[in-house]
Design an enzyme around this catalytic site. Structure first.
Site, PDB file in Angstrom:
ATOM      1  CG  ASP A  59     -20.802 -17.699  20.496  1.00  0.00           C
ATOM      2  OD1 ASP A  59     -21.873 -18.688  20.991  1.00  0.00           O
ATOM      3  OD2 ASP A  59     -20.136 -18.431  19.289  1.00  0.00           O
ATOM      4  CG  ASN A  60     -26.875 -19.272  21.107  1.00  0.00           C
ATOM      5  OD1 ASN A  60     -25.704 -19.581  20.006  1.00  0.00           O
ATOM      6  ND2 ASN A  60     -28.040 -19.335  20.859  1.00  0.00           N
TER       7      ASN A  60
ATOM      8  CG  ASN B 128     -23.356 -25.786  16.284  1.00  0.00           C
ATOM      9  OD1 ASN B 128     -22.766 -27.622  17.686  1.00  0.00           O
ATOM     10  ND2 ASN B 128     -23.569 -26.589  15.451  1.00  0.00           N
TER      11      ASN B 128
ATOM     12  CB  SER C  95     -23.973 -20.709   2.597  1.00  0.00           C
ATOM     13  OG  SER C  95     -23.792 -22.533   2.036  1.00  0.00           O
TER      14      SER C  95
ATOM     15  CE1 TYR D 248     -26.500 -22.548   6.857  1.00  0.00           C
ATOM     16  CE2 TYR D 248     -26.257 -23.710   4.488  1.00  0.00           C
ATOM     17  CZ  TYR D 248     -25.725 -22.687   5.910  1.00  0.00           C
ATOM     18  OH  TYR D 248     -24.381 -22.054   5.806  1.00  0.00           O
TER      19      TYR D 248
ATOM     20  CE  LYS E 157     -26.001 -18.566   6.716  1.00  0.00           C
ATOM     21  NZ  LYS E 157     -25.649 -17.741   7.565  1.00  0.00           N
TER      22      LYS E 157
ATOM     23  CE1 TYR F 158     -17.914 -17.159   4.812  1.00  0.00           C
ATOM     24  CE2 TYR F 158     -18.685 -18.448   6.169  1.00  0.00           C
ATOM     25  CZ  TYR F 158     -18.628 -17.203   5.745  1.00  0.00           C
ATOM     26  OH  TYR F 158     -18.183 -16.197   6.806  1.00  0.00           O
TER      27      TYR F 158
ATOM     28  NE  ARG G  28     -20.089 -30.960  -1.898  1.00  0.00           N
ATOM     29  CZ  ARG G  28     -20.689 -31.917  -2.998  1.00  0.00           C
ATOM     30  NH1 ARG G  28     -20.134 -31.802  -4.019  1.00  0.00           N
ATOM     31  NH2 ARG G  28     -21.615 -32.707  -2.662  1.00  0.00           N
TER      32      ARG G  28
ATOM     33  N   PRO H 235     -29.172 -38.366  -0.008  1.00  0.00           N
ATOM     34  CG  PRO H 235     -30.991 -39.135   1.280  1.00  0.00           C
ATOM     35  CD  PRO H 235     -29.497 -39.126   0.967  1.00  0.00           C
TER      36      PRO H 235
HETATM   37  C1  UD1 Z   1     -23.062 -29.152   3.334  1.00  0.00           C
HETATM   38  C2  UD1 Z   1     -23.433 -28.384   2.923  1.00  0.00           C
HETATM   39  C3  UD1 Z   1     -22.864 -26.146   3.027  1.00  0.00           C
HETATM   40  C4  UD1 Z   1     -21.819 -26.590   4.235  1.00  0.00           C
HETATM   41  C5  UD1 Z   1     -21.013 -27.360   4.406  1.00  0.00           C
HETATM   42  C6  UD1 Z   1     -20.003 -27.266   5.712  1.00  0.00           C
HETATM   43  C7  UD1 Z   1     -25.494 -29.276   1.442  1.00  0.00           C
HETATM   44  C8  UD1 Z   1     -25.908 -29.171   0.380  1.00  0.00           C
HETATM   45  N1  UD1 Z   1     -24.563 -27.936   1.859  1.00  0.00           N
HETATM   46  O1  UD1 Z   1     -21.696 -29.359   2.005  1.00  0.00           O
HETATM   47  O2  UD1 Z   1     -23.785 -25.769   2.564  1.00  0.00           O
HETATM   48  O3  UD1 Z   1     -21.903 -24.930   3.777  1.00  0.00           O
HETATM   49  O4  UD1 Z   1     -21.519 -28.265   4.527  1.00  0.00           O
HETATM   50  O5  UD1 Z   1     -21.197 -26.704   6.423  1.00  0.00           O
HETATM   51  O6  UD1 Z   1     -25.365 -29.816   2.291  1.00  0.00           O
HETATM   52  N2  UD1 Z   1     -19.185 -38.038   1.785  1.00  0.00           N
HETATM   53  C9  UD1 Z   1     -19.110 -38.383   2.175  1.00  0.00           C
HETATM   54  N3  UD1 Z   1     -19.379 -39.595   3.558  1.00  0.00           N
HETATM   55  C10 UD1 Z   1     -19.281 -38.206   4.599  1.00  0.00           C
HETATM   56  C11 UD1 Z   1     -19.883 -36.900   4.678  1.00  0.00           C
HETATM   57  C12 UD1 Z   1     -19.273 -36.779   3.575  1.00  0.00           C
HETATM   58  O7  UD1 Z   1     -19.224 -39.112   1.218  1.00  0.00           O
HETATM   59  O8  UD1 Z   1     -19.933 -39.268   5.557  1.00  0.00           O
HETATM   60  C13 UD1 Z   1     -18.671 -36.463   1.021  1.00  0.00           C
HETATM   61  C14 UD1 Z   1     -20.639 -35.835   0.204  1.00  0.00           C
HETATM   62  O9  UD1 Z   1     -21.481 -37.003  -0.285  1.00  0.00           O
HETATM   63  C15 UD1 Z   1     -19.898 -34.181  -0.756  1.00  0.00           C
HETATM   64  C16 UD1 Z   1     -18.329 -34.599   0.026  1.00  0.00           C
HETATM   65  O10 UD1 Z   1     -17.849 -36.072   0.602  1.00  0.00           O
HETATM   66  O11 UD1 Z   1     -19.229 -35.842  -2.012  1.00  0.00           O
HETATM   67  C17 UD1 Z   1     -18.117 -33.508   0.809  1.00  0.00           C
HETATM   68  O12 UD1 Z   1     -19.727 -33.181   2.184  1.00  0.00           O
HETATM   69  P1  UD1 Z   1     -19.927 -32.532   3.810  1.00  0.00           P
HETATM   70  O13 UD1 Z   1     -18.855 -32.233   3.850  1.00  0.00           O
HETATM   71  O14 UD1 Z   1     -20.533 -33.426   4.027  1.00  0.00           O
HETATM   72  O15 UD1 Z   1     -20.374 -30.837   2.044  1.00  0.00           O
HETATM   73  P2  UD1 Z   1     -20.880 -30.562   1.684  1.00  0.00           P
HETATM   74  O16 UD1 Z   1     -22.714 -31.774   1.598  1.00  0.00           O
HETATM   75  O17 UD1 Z   1     -20.584 -30.361   0.317  1.00  0.00           O
END
Ligand code: UD1
Length: 356
Positions: free
Chosen positions: A33-34, A37, A127, A151, A155, A179, A233, A295
């Site tokens: 691991d570097n 993060n 992913s 990203y 992958k 995942y 999700r 977005p």
């Molecule tokens: C993102 C990445 C995915 C990655 C995953 C875990 C994209 C398109 N995908 O998934 O590749 O594997 O993170 O690292 O970005 N949300 C809120 N408020 C917040 C944060 C999130 O409402 O403060 C909502 C988002 O709109 C979404 C859900 O929660 O509907 C999940 O978001 P998040 O945990 O960021 O994961 P993804 O966007 O699904």
């Protein structure tokens, strides 16, 4: 002789839990691991949690072929799990070259070193983001891929490279695991997700609101075509992800070539459902407000988890309550992540090669 598994990115969120799972099942584990993060302190937590030392831990960037090769010379590596990569979607838009260099360049360097050392068995961290905006859910491994950010492109590019390498080298056995949304923590509260800065992802953000580090959650949109309007999700407990990797290693020899599998539960959960479950698990309400959509977000991403069930006779077992309970335990015991004091004194300490 126990098998030796080299884990790149072994100090990260999924990597550290996978190391514990491998150690608990008798594997010898070597971490590379570097730490760009991840915290080296996660390595102590791994040994403490597993009650067994790592066989080695090295601060090495996988792109550094010479240093990586020395690790392969020092240990009888039987298989590799390759987690080491950048993973923040937003950041990848701003730093595409860095993402390609680390994620694709790192994978190429690893493959070259594996080849030099006659190591042919690899589990690759992919992913669900490779599917992009899914026209229909649940997503099977045959669903169309359509990455929407650098990203996800890195992958998919790695999967493509792995396919070409497997076509060329018949000894190669590779499993790429896509995942969905890994969350939660080890049930001991010793290991968990420790994001740097403001969390991008929902679960760590919610946990920090519950513990009082942040005022409230911003829910990104409530006008999606989902039952309550918020994004849906497929959250999967990180211990199920870790177990999935351990089972994958055991199934590497089933077949030569590249095989691709989803790692998800098949169950969709909305943002508001997760917020409610977390409030219940922690006993603390999670204040939130609805704001604009983020977005690039999509309405719904849920896995069809059937293929691994058929191939390995294996399923995830931990539900949303367990995900929230374990994420909360880690947050409560480690309010400042690994930077704070460890939650419990005593227990076995780190062994293996000092990181450095
Ligand atoms: C993102 C990445 C995915 C990655 C995953 C875990 C994209 C398109 N995908 O998934 O590749 O594997 O993170 O690292 O970005 N949300 C809120 N408020 C917040 C944060 C999130 O409402 O403060 C909502 C988002 O709109 C979404 C859900 O929660 O509907 C999940 O978001 P998040 O945990 O960021 O994961 P993804 O966007 O699904």
């Amino acid at each position: 002789m126990p098998e030796t598994v080299l884990v790149t990115g072994g100090a990260g969120f999924i990597g550290s839990h996978t190391c514990v799972e491998l150690l608990a099942h008798g594997y010898e584990v070597v971490v590379v691991d570097n730490h760009v993060n991840s915290s080296p302190r996660a390595l102590d937590r791994i040994t403490k949690t597993a009650g067994r030392p790592l066989a080695g831990a090295y601060r090495v960037d996988v792109r550094d072929r010479r240093a990586l090769s020395e690790v392969f010379t020092a240990h009888p590596v039987d298989a590799v799990i390759h987690f080491a990569a950048h993973k923040a979607v937003g950041e990848s838009v701003a730093l595409p070259v860095e993402y390609y260099d680390t994620n694709v360049g790192g994978t190429c360097a690893l493959l070259a070193v594996m080849h030099d050392h006659d190591v042919h068995r690899l589990v690759f961290s992919s992913s669900c983001s490779v599917y992009g905006e899914a026209p229909t859910v649940p997503l099977t491994e045959r669903s169309p891929v359509a990455p929407t950010n650098p990203y996800a492109h890195t992958k998919l590019a790695c999967e493509r490279i792995l396919r070409d390498v497997c076509d060329h080298l018949p000894d190669m056995k590779v499993l790429a695991l896509r995942y969905f949304n890994p969350v939660g923590a080890h049930p001991s509260g010793l290991l968990g997700e420790d994001p740097r800065g403001v969390p991008n992802n929902l679960m760590p953000y919610v946990a920090q609101v519950a513990v009082g580090r942040r005022e409230r959650l911003d829910v990104f949109g409530d006008d999606y075509p989902t039952p309550d309007g918020t994004g849906v999700r497929d959250y999967i407990h990180v211990m199920d992800v870790a177990e999935g990797h351990r089972v994958a290693v055991a199934h590497l020899d089933d077949q030569a070539g590249l095989r691709v599998f989803n790692l998800g539960t098949g169950t969709g959960t909305s943002v508001l459902q997760l917020v409610a479950a977390f409030g219940e698990a922690s006993g603390r309400p999670v204040p939130y407000r609805i704001v604009e959509r983020r977005p690039g977000d999509v309405a719904e991403l849920v896995a069809d988890a059937g293929a691994v069930a058929v191939a390995w006779d294996w399923r995830t077992t931990r539900d949303l309550t367990a995900m929230c309970r374990d994420a909360w335990r880690f947050q409560e015991l480690n309010p400042d992540g690994y930077a704070g004091r460890p939650p419990r004194a005593g227990g076995p300490t780190t062994g293996g090669t000092p990181c450095g």
